[in-house]
Scaffold this motif. Structure first.
Motif, PDB file in Angstrom:
ATOM      1  N   ALA A 184       0.853  -1.192   0.000  1.00 62.39           N
ATOM      2  CA  ALA A 184       0.000   0.000   0.000  1.00 62.39           C
ATOM      3  C   ALA A 184       0.886   1.237   0.000  1.00 62.39           C
ATOM      4  O   ALA A 184       1.672   1.442   0.928  1.00 62.39           O
ATOM      5  N   ALA A 185       0.774   2.048  -1.050  1.00 63.77           N
ATOM      6  CA  ALA A 185       1.533   3.295  -1.161  1.00 63.77           C
ATOM      7  C   ALA A 185       0.648   4.453  -0.727  1.00 63.77           C
ATOM      8  O   ALA A 185      -0.439   4.650  -1.274  1.00 63.77           O
ATOM      9  N   SER A 186       1.107   5.215   0.250  1.00 66.58           N
ATOM     10  CA  SER A 186       0.347   6.358   0.759  1.00 66.58           C
ATOM     11  C   SER A 186       0.815   7.626   0.052  1.00 66.58           C
ATOM     12  O   SER A 186       1.994   7.981   0.109  1.00 66.58           O
ATOM     13  N   LEU A 187      -0.118   8.315  -0.623  1.00 65.69           N
ATOM     14  CA  LEU A 187       0.198   9.517  -1.396  1.00 65.69           C
ATOM     15  C   LEU A 187      -0.567  10.706  -0.836  1.00 65.69           C
ATOM     16  O   LEU A 187      -1.753  10.594  -0.509  1.00 65.69           O
ATOM     17  N   THR A 188       0.105  11.852  -0.753  1.00 69.72           N
ATOM     18  CA  THR A 188      -0.507  13.077  -0.238  1.00 69.72           C
ATOM     19  C   THR A 188      -0.391  14.181  -1.274  1.00 69.72           C
ATOM     20  O   THR A 188       0.679  14.393  -1.857  1.00 69.72           O
ATOM     21  N   ASN A 189      -1.498  14.874  -1.516  1.00 70.91           N
ATOM     22  CA  ASN A 189      -1.529  15.989  -2.457  1.00 70.91           C
ATOM     23  C   ASN A 189      -1.326  17.287  -1.681  1.00 70.91           C
ATOM     24  O   ASN A 189      -2.194  17.728  -0.936  1.00 70.91           O
ATOM     25  N   GLY A 190      -0.162  17.905  -1.872  1.00 72.63           N
ATOM     26  CA  GLY A 190       0.139  19.159  -1.196  1.00 72.63           C
ATOM     27  C   GLY A 190      -0.201  20.383  -2.008  1.00 72.63           C
ATOM     28  O   GLY A 190       0.113  21.505  -1.600  1.00 72.63           O
ATOM     29  N   GLY A 191      -0.846  20.205  -3.166  1.00 77.37           N
ATOM     30  CA  GLY A 191      -1.177  21.332  -4.024  1.00 77.37           C
ATOM     31  C   GLY A 191      -2.543  21.911  -3.728  1.00 77.37           C
ATOM     32  O   GLY A 191      -3.227  21.531  -2.770  1.00 77.37           O
ATOM     33  N   ALA A 192      -2.953  22.842  -4.590  1.00 78.39           N
ATOM     34  CA  ALA A 192      -4.232  23.527  -4.415  1.00 78.39           C
ATOM     35  C   ALA A 192      -5.317  22.968  -5.323  1.00 78.39           C
ATOM     36  O   ALA A 192      -6.464  23.407  -5.254  1.00 78.39           O
ATOM     37  N   GLU A 193      -4.975  21.998  -6.182  1.00 76.14           N
ATOM     38  CA  GLU A 193      -5.946  21.416  -7.091  1.00 76.14           C
ATOM     39  C   GLU A 193      -5.881  19.902  -7.011  1.00 76.14           C
ATOM     40  O   GLU A 193      -4.873  19.329  -6.588  1.00 76.14           O
ATOM     41  N   SER A 194      -6.967  19.257  -7.427  1.00 77.69           N
ATOM     42  CA  SER A 194      -6.992  17.796  -7.445  1.00 77.69           C
ATOM     43  C   SER A 194      -5.982  17.270  -8.449  1.00 77.69           C
ATOM     44  O   SER A 194      -5.708  17.900  -9.477  1.00 77.69           O
ATOM     45  N   SER A 195      -5.422  16.115  -8.146  1.00 81.79           N
ATOM     46  CA  SER A 195      -4.378  15.553  -8.988  1.00 81.79           C
ATOM     47  C   SER A 195      -4.960  14.904 -10.234  1.00 81.79           C
ATOM     48  O   SER A 195      -6.124  14.486 -10.262  1.00 81.79           O
ATOM     49  N   ASP A 196      -4.120  14.832 -11.266  1.00 75.72           N
ATOM     50  CA  ASP A 196      -4.471  14.064 -12.448  1.00 75.72           C
ATOM     51  C   ASP A 196      -4.225  12.583 -12.164  1.00 75.72           C
ATOM     52  O   ASP A 196      -3.864  12.197 -11.052  1.00 75.72           O
ATOM     53  N   GLU A 197      -4.405  11.763 -13.184  1.00 72.44           N
ATOM     54  CA  GLU A 197      -4.163  10.332 -13.004  1.00 72.44           C
ATOM     55  C   GLU A 197      -2.668  10.075 -12.848  1.00 72.44           C
ATOM     56  O   GLU A 197      -1.853  10.545 -13.640  1.00 72.44           O
ATOM     57  N   LEU A 198      -2.321   9.333 -11.820  1.00 75.36           N
ATOM     58  CA  LEU A 198      -0.937   8.983 -11.530  1.00 75.36           C
ATOM     59  C   LEU A 198      -0.781   7.471 -11.592  1.00 75.36           C
ATOM     60  O   LEU A 198      -1.702   6.727 -11.245  1.00 75.36           O
ATOM     61  N   ARG A 199       0.384   7.033 -12.014  1.00 75.17           N
ATOM     62  CA  ARG A 199       0.680   5.600 -12.052  1.00 75.17           C
ATOM     63  C   ARG A 199       1.704   5.278 -10.971  1.00 75.17           C
ATOM     64  O   ARG A 199       2.742   5.937 -10.870  1.00 75.17           O
TER      65      ARG A 199
END
Length: 335
Positions: A184-199
């Motif tokens: 399980a990889a835990s990812l955090t979005n530190g930006g101001a917009e929703s993320s695009d699709e990531l692989r």
């Protein structure tokens, strides 16, 4: 010849020479205030380029350069600004662009904005050179790095409570000697917009040989600003070996971030510095689907024998007493 005649002849000669000069070079006696060659003014870089990211796609990034060119003195034309991007490691020229400026007048600075496109990897040295009449009059160098991270603010979570990678045992096939690991990889979005699709790609390497034992990938998207999400995948590897578990996040094929963990399936050797190596009987299936409870063995209390006899003479002393009494009675009878 009298003195007056000599002076007159000299004046006539000077006049003839002047007239001849006017005929040959009309500008010799021109008004110095009239238009003519003027020494150009001073030109220099007033502000070093401010570099901002522009449009980003899968392989390239656009950099926007904001510079100010200073001028003072006489009007100056034929001024140009050249931008070059050199690879920070190899020093090779990656791209360049040249801008021609309008005539510079007055004591002031003028903005010069340009964009250059570079591969979205590594770092670059941005060189700014100012030319006047084809001659270099000033230059500046600025370094930029971290272009591979442009376009996304998603990173592996950095927290003591939540590790970037969590590795657990999903199932065990004892007959085939195979263990399935859930990563399980835990990812955090530190930006101001929703993320695009990531692989998210997971690669498992056997520790001693560094051979790839298994690999798999999954996708995750729409991680909201400030939110954390998990990308989970499963890989099957031979049991009783130790493994490095590497994970990488890609956006449009560009590497964004990496993380590493370990899976110790060999009980006699470990690849973590803070673990103790010792021989134990270990079955990875013992940890499959456990609830985390710490089952401990307890030793049954030993039975304690206690004496139930009453205080006094024992059986042997009783026999001796009886024999003594019998002998005493026999003696009295004889008397």
């Amino acid at each position: 010849m009298s003195r007056e005649r000599r002076l007159t002849a000299g004046a006539v000669a000077v006049l003839l020479v002047a007239l001849l000069g006017v005929a040959v070079g009309p500008g010799v006696l021109a008004d110095p205030t009239a238009d003519g060659p003027v020494r150009p003014g001073h030109v220099s870089i007033a502000e070093s380029p401010a570099i901002a990211p522009g449009e980003v796609d899968g392989a390239t990034a656009t950099l926007t350069l904001h510079t100010r060119i200073g001028h003072r003195g006489n009007p100056t034309d034929n001024v140009s600004v050249r931008y070059r991007a050199y690879d920070a490691e190899s020093g090779l020229l990656t791209t360049e662009r040249t801008l021609e400026l309008d005539e510079l007048t007055g004591d002031r600075s003028v903005p010069v904005n340009a964009t250059i496109e570079v591969p979205r990897e590594g770092g670059y040295v941005i060189e700014t050179v100012v030319f006047r009449d084809g001659q270099v009059v000033d230059r500046d160098r600025t370094e930029v790095s971290g272009l591979e991270a442009l376009g996304t603010e998603v990173r592996f979570t950095e927290s003591e409570a939540v590790p970037p990678l969590s590795v657990s045992v999903a199932s065990v096939d004892e007959e085939a000697n195979r263990t399935t690991l859930a990563v399980a990889a835990s990812l955090t979005n530190g930006g101001a917009e929703s993320s695009d699709e990531l692989r998210v790609e997971v690669i498992v390497r056997q520790a001693e040989s560094n051979l790839v034992a298994a690999r798999d990938s999954t996708t995750v998207s729409d991680i909201g600003p400030g939110r954390t999400a998990d990308a989970t995948t499963e890989v099957t590897v031979p049991s009783e070996y130790n493994y490095y578990v590497d994970a990488a996040v890609y956006r449009d094929g560009v590497l964004v971030d990496t993380a590493r963990s370990v899976a110790n399936l060999d009980p006699t050797e470990t690849i973590s510095a803070n673990e103790t190596t010792r021989e134990v009987e270990f079955e990875v299936g013992d940890f499959e689907g456990g609830d985390g409870a710490d089952d401990r063995m307890t030793e049954a209390p030993r039975a304690t024998e206690t004496s139930t006899g009453a205080p006094g003479f024992g059986p042997a002393l009783a026999v001796v007493a009886l024999l003594g009494a019998a002998l005493l009675a026999r003696r009295r009878t004889r008397q």
